[in-house]
Structure formats: C-alpha cells, structure tokens
Design a protein around this motif. Structure first.
Motif, PDB file in Angstrom:
ATOM      1  N   TYR A   4      10.645 -17.973 -29.390  1.00 55.80           N
ATOM      2  CA  TYR A   4      10.603 -19.199 -30.188  1.00 55.80           C
ATOM      3  C   TYR A   4      11.328 -20.356 -29.498  1.00 55.80           C
ATOM      4  O   TYR A   4      11.668 -21.351 -30.136  1.00 55.80           O
ATOM      5  N   GLU A  42      12.383 -29.044 -40.406  1.00 53.93           N
ATOM      6  CA  GLU A  42      11.060 -28.494 -40.087  1.00 53.93           C
ATOM      7  C   GLU A  42      11.181 -27.265 -39.188  1.00 53.93           C
ATOM      8  O   GLU A  42      10.517 -26.246 -39.416  1.00 53.93           O
ATOM      9  N   GLU A  43      12.027 -27.336 -38.174  1.00 56.55           N
ATOM     10  CA  GLU A  43      12.218 -26.198 -37.265  1.00 56.55           C
ATOM     11  C   GLU A  43      12.848 -25.024 -38.007  1.00 56.55           C
ATOM     12  O   GLU A  43      12.468 -23.872 -37.802  1.00 56.55           O
ATOM     13  N   ALA A  45      12.522 -24.299 -41.179  1.00 56.45           N
ATOM     14  CA  ALA A  45      11.480 -23.711 -42.034  1.00 56.45           C
ATOM     15  C   ALA A  45      10.515 -22.881 -41.196  1.00 56.45           C
ATOM     16  O   ALA A  45      10.118 -21.774 -41.603  1.00 56.45           O
ATOM     17  N   GLU A  46      10.155 -23.370 -40.013  1.00 59.52           N
ATOM     18  CA  GLU A  46       9.244 -22.643 -39.122  1.00 59.52           C
ATOM     19  C   GLU A  46       9.880 -21.336 -38.640  1.00 59.52           C
ATOM     20  O   GLU A  46       9.233 -20.285 -38.642  1.00 59.52           O
ATOM     21  N   LEU A  47      11.138 -21.400 -38.230  1.00 62.23           N
ATOM     22  CA  LEU A  47      11.824 -20.194 -37.769  1.00 62.23           C
ATOM     23  C   LEU A  47      11.946 -19.182 -38.908  1.00 62.23           C
ATOM     24  O   LEU A  47      11.705 -17.994 -38.721  1.00 62.23           O
ATOM     25  N   LYS A  49       9.986 -18.808 -41.454  1.00 59.15           N
ATOM     26  CA  LYS A  49       8.639 -18.250 -41.665  1.00 59.15           C
ATOM     27  C   LYS A  49       8.332 -17.202 -40.586  1.00 59.15           C
ATOM     28  O   LYS A  49       7.863 -16.094 -40.893  1.00 59.15           O
ATOM     29  N   ASN A  50       8.637 -17.510 -39.334  1.00 57.91           N
ATOM     30  CA  ASN A  50       8.380 -16.575 -38.230  1.00 57.91           C
ATOM     31  C   ASN A  50       9.207 -15.294 -38.364  1.00 57.91           C
ATOM     32  O   ASN A  50       8.694 -14.189 -38.174  1.00 57.91           O
TER      33      ASN A  50
END
Length: 165
Positions: A4, A42-43, A45-47, A49-50
């Motif tokens: 990531y 945003e990052e 939330a993305e992390l 989710k991943n």
C-alpha cells in the motif's frame, strides 16, 4: 504495508508512514492492536477498507486505551496518562496509601552492590522495575531513578528494593 506504499520507520519498526503531498497517514502495530492516525482522511479510509478486506478485524472507534496508556481528548488537545496502571502497580506493591515524593532519587545516590548485603526476591524486583520502566513512557520524571534501579536487576539487594518502593 509496502503493498500500500507505506514506508517502515527506521526508528520504530512497528510504525508505517505514508506521505502524500503535505498530508500524512501513520499506522502503528503492536501484536494484534493497531492505531491508524493522520490528517489524510481519504487515505485512512482506503487503508481501513484494504485491511478489513485482507484480515479479520474490528474497529474499536476513537482511541481510548493502548498498551495500558489512557488517551483523553478535549478542546485543548490530546492527553495521555497511566492512572489505572499506577493504581494497579501500587496495589501489587502494597503501597496504595503511600505518599508521593517530589524527587524519587538524588543524582549522587550512592546506590551500589555490597558484598555481604542481603539479597531480595529477584523476580519481584524485576517485575516491579519492569513496570516502572513502562510507566516512564508517560512519567519521564522517574526515568533517571528507574534507569539506576534497572542496573541491579540481576542481583537485587534489600537496599535496592527499599529504593524501588
């Protein structure tokens, strides 16, 4: 975390950092606990989710406790303490009713190993000093005294135990 595009910290290998422009996201991992923080929502939330898609996890919400450190938030900032940990430590040492000391140890303390001195319970000494080492994360004022006392972990004597107390 490399997948990531996070960089592992050289000073703390449990810390992973990702900088994008002037924003930063940090993830610190300790065994099966982790803290995710930063200013890039945003990052984060993305992390999240991943990580949730790869691992069985649950989000416990805003950080309240981590490694026996309590985290409190107010308009004035974030504050950390180990009050509960200290109360448990005092109970274990039989010192719940003790009085605080302004300076736990003078610099020229004279504490040393003496040839004929009586030994103390090494395991008990090591446990208590170990807990004091951990306490010094939020109480740097005791770090000097704890550093001195930790030098006697291998063969603590009664005078060392009295000083710990």
């Amino acid at each position: 975390m490399k997948k990531y595009e996070y960089t592992q910290s050289n000073s703390d290998h449990t810390l992973f950092i990702k900088k994008m422009g002037d924003q930063i996201t940090c993830l610190i991992i300790y065994v099966d606990d982790m803290i995710l923080t930063g200013d890039d929502t945003e990052e984060m939330a993305e992390l999240r989710k991943n990580l949730f898609s790869e691992f069985e996890m649950k989000d416990l919400g805003p950080l309240k406790y981590f490694l026996r450190i309590e985290v409190l938030r107010s308009r004035k900032g974030i504050f950390i303490n180990q009050k509960k940990y200290v109360l448990e430590l005092l109970a274990e040492a039989g010192m719940v009713d003790c009085k605080p000391a302004d300076t736990p140890m003078v610099q020229n303390h004279g504490l040393q190993m003496k040839e004929e001195a009586k030994q103390t319970d090494r395991g008990r000494y090591q446990r208590l000093v170990g807990k004091l080492i951990y306490l010094s994360h939020t109480r740097p004022d005791i770090a000097y005294a704890v550093g001195i006392l930790s030098q006697f972990m291998h063969a603590a004597q009664e005078k060392h135990w009295e000083t710990v107390l």
